[in-house]
Design a protein around this motif. Structure first.
Motif, PDB file in Angstrom:
ATOM      1  N   LEU A   1       0.829  -1.203   0.000  1.00  0.00           N
ATOM      2  CA  LEU A   1       0.000   0.000   0.000  1.00  0.00           C
ATOM      3  C   LEU A   1       0.866   1.258   0.000  1.00  0.00           C
ATOM      4  O   LEU A   1       0.588   2.219  -0.736  1.00  0.00           O
ATOM      5  N   TYR A   2       1.908   1.255   0.789  1.00  0.00           N
ATOM      6  CA  TYR A   2       2.815   2.404   0.866  1.00  0.00           C
ATOM      7  C   TYR A   2       3.473   2.656  -0.500  1.00  0.00           C
ATOM      8  O   TYR A   2       3.574   3.802  -0.962  1.00  0.00           O
ATOM      9  N   SER A   3       3.890   1.587  -1.174  1.00  0.00           N
ATOM     10  CA  SER A   3       4.520   1.732  -2.492  1.00  0.00           C
ATOM     11  C   SER A   3       3.556   2.313  -3.517  1.00  0.00           C
ATOM     12  O   SER A   3       3.927   3.160  -4.337  1.00  0.00           O
ATOM     13  N   LEU A   4       2.309   1.874  -3.469  1.00  0.00           N
ATOM     14  CA  LEU A   4       1.312   2.392  -4.403  1.00  0.00           C
ATOM     15  C   LEU A   4       0.995   3.860  -4.126  1.00  0.00           C
ATOM     16  O   LEU A   4       0.872   4.667  -5.045  1.00  0.00           O
ATOM     17  N   LEU A   5       0.850   4.206  -2.851  1.00  0.00           N
ATOM     18  CA  LEU A   5       0.492   5.582  -2.491  1.00  0.00           C
ATOM     19  C   LEU A   5       1.613   6.559  -2.831  1.00  0.00           C
ATOM     20  O   LEU A   5       1.355   7.706  -3.190  1.00  0.00           O
TER      21      LEU A   5
ATOM     22  N   ILE B   1     -12.209   0.129   6.037  1.00  0.00           N
ATOM     23  CA  ILE B   1     -12.281   1.524   6.490  1.00  0.00           C
ATOM     24  C   ILE B   1     -13.045   2.390   5.492  1.00  0.00           C
ATOM     25  O   ILE B   1     -12.963   3.624   5.518  1.00  0.00           O
ATOM     26  N   GLY B   2     -13.778   1.741   4.590  1.00  0.00           N
ATOM     27  CA  GLY B   2     -14.688   2.471   3.706  1.00  0.00           C
ATOM     28  C   GLY B   2     -14.125   2.901   2.376  1.00  0.00           C
ATOM     29  O   GLY B   2     -14.710   3.760   1.700  1.00  0.00           O
ATOM     30  N   ILE B   3     -13.000   2.343   1.955  1.00  0.00           N
ATOM     31  CA  ILE B   3     -12.390   2.725   0.675  1.00  0.00           C
ATOM     32  C   ILE B   3     -12.468   1.544  -0.282  1.00  0.00           C
ATOM     33  O   ILE B   3     -11.927   0.465  -0.001  1.00  0.00           O
ATOM     34  N   THR B   4     -13.135   1.748  -1.423  1.00  0.00           N
ATOM     35  CA  THR B   4     -13.322   0.642  -2.371  1.00  0.00           C
ATOM     36  C   THR B   4     -12.908   1.056  -3.778  1.00  0.00           C
ATOM     37  O   THR B   4     -12.943   2.234  -4.141  1.00  0.00           O
ATOM     38  N   ASN B   5     -12.518   0.065  -4.553  1.00  0.00           N
ATOM     39  CA  ASN B   5     -12.252   0.239  -5.990  1.00  0.00           C
ATOM     40  C   ASN B   5     -11.236   1.337  -6.304  1.00  0.00           C
ATOM     41  O   ASN B   5     -11.427   2.140  -7.210  1.00  0.00           O
ATOM     42  N   VAL B   6     -10.156   1.388  -5.541  1.00  0.00           N
ATOM     43  CA  VAL B   6      -9.135   2.409  -5.804  1.00  0.00           C
ATOM     44  C   VAL B   6      -7.844   1.804  -6.348  1.00  0.00           C
ATOM     45  O   VAL B   6      -7.004   2.521  -6.894  1.00  0.00           O
ATOM     46  N   ILE B   7      -7.675   0.486  -6.198  1.00  0.00           N
ATOM     47  CA  ILE B   7      -6.482  -0.173  -6.730  1.00  0.00           C
ATOM     48  C   ILE B   7      -6.851  -0.864  -8.041  1.00  0.00           C
ATOM     49  O   ILE B   7      -7.668  -1.780  -8.063  1.00  0.00           O
TER      50      ILE B   7
ATOM     51  N   ILE C   1      -2.905   2.907  -8.001  1.00  0.00           N
ATOM     52  CA  ILE C   1      -3.902   3.376  -7.031  1.00  0.00           C
ATOM     53  C   ILE C   1      -4.372   4.768  -7.444  1.00  0.00           C
ATOM     54  O   ILE C   1      -3.572   5.634  -7.783  1.00  0.00           O
ATOM     55  N   VAL C   2      -5.676   4.941  -7.463  1.00  0.00           N
ATOM     56  CA  VAL C   2      -6.293   6.216  -7.833  1.00  0.00           C
ATOM     57  C   VAL C   2      -7.017   6.755  -6.603  1.00  0.00           C
ATOM     58  O   VAL C   2      -8.023   6.212  -6.171  1.00  0.00           O
TER      59      VAL C   2
END
Length: 229
Positions: A163-167, A209-215, A225-226
């Motif tokens: 996740l850190y690499s994508l962000l 935590i409520g975050i979907t369809n971003v990767i 990741i968007v």
């Protein structure tokens, strides 16, 4: 240069302290929203906090406890209260020192120098960034925890690294080869299946935590990741 966060609602005193700190080469940042000091703290990521006790809404003891849930950054209280009980409360709530008003600026600088010398004696630039923020999503780098809108979830080490690499490369495709290198160590065998499985887990953790369809999966290339949360 050390960054000192000043949490003081008296504008005149705020200005005087900032000007004095500047003379000694310190960078300063101030709180603008006294209703959400924790978020301001995360955004500024200071080396040290100067905290008034009497603040709007909640007192400094409350905010000190709140900051302590995510950071061990040194906190020095500044207060007109001079009772032993207030000083005891400051220490018990996570403070490192307590200075009563009115105070000598020489004493204030000496205490700041002492705390910085103690905490950052073997200071290195790489140890600064305990928190990474992207569009209101916070990654606590020393805890493998991600937070969004006050919801937190703990990730495994591999999930967190992905996740850190994508962000860090948001809106850009990160190749599968690069992500496999992130996962690789001398103990575990890593292949394409390992990457796919862990990426699926990252997506599920974000959903918690409520975050979907971003990767997004970019077939034959990697992942992107968007940040549209």
């Amino acid at each position: 240069m050390y960054n000192i966060m000043l949490i003081e609602d008296d504008k005149k005193l705020n200005s005087l302290i900032r000007n004095h700190l500047k003379k000694y080469g310190y960078q300063t940042c101030c709180v603008n929203d006294f209703c959400d000091i924790k978020t301001e703290f995360i955004k500024n990521n200071p080396h040290l906090v100067l905290m008034d006790v009497n603040l709007p809404l909640y007192d400094g003891f409350y905010w000190c406890r709140d900051i302590r849930t995510i950071s061990n950054v040194p906190i020095i209280f500044l207060s007109a209260r001079n009772s032993d009980m207030d000083q005891v409360m400051a220490i018990e709530n996570g403070g490192d020192d307590y200075i009563t008003k009115p105070f000598s600026y020489d004493v204030l600088i000496a205490k700041i120098k002492g705390v910085i010398r103690r905490v950052y004696g073997s200071y290195s630039e790489s140890s600064l960034s305990e928190i990474f923020e992207s569009n209101g999503l916070f990654l606590y780098l020393n805890q493998n925890v991600v937070e969004y809108k006050s919801k937190k979830v703990e990730l495994s080490k591999k999930e967190f690294q992905l996740l850190y690499s994508l962000l860090k490369n948001e809106n850009k495709i990160v190749s599968r080869e690069s992500l496999l290198e992130v996962l690789w160590n001398d103990v575990d065998f890593v292949d394409d299946n390992t990457l796919s499985v862990n990426m699926t887990r990252v997506r599920k953790r974000l959903e918690e935590i409520g975050i979907t369809n971003v990767i997004e999966t970019k077939r034959g290339q990697g992942y992107k990741i968007v940040p549209n949360w």
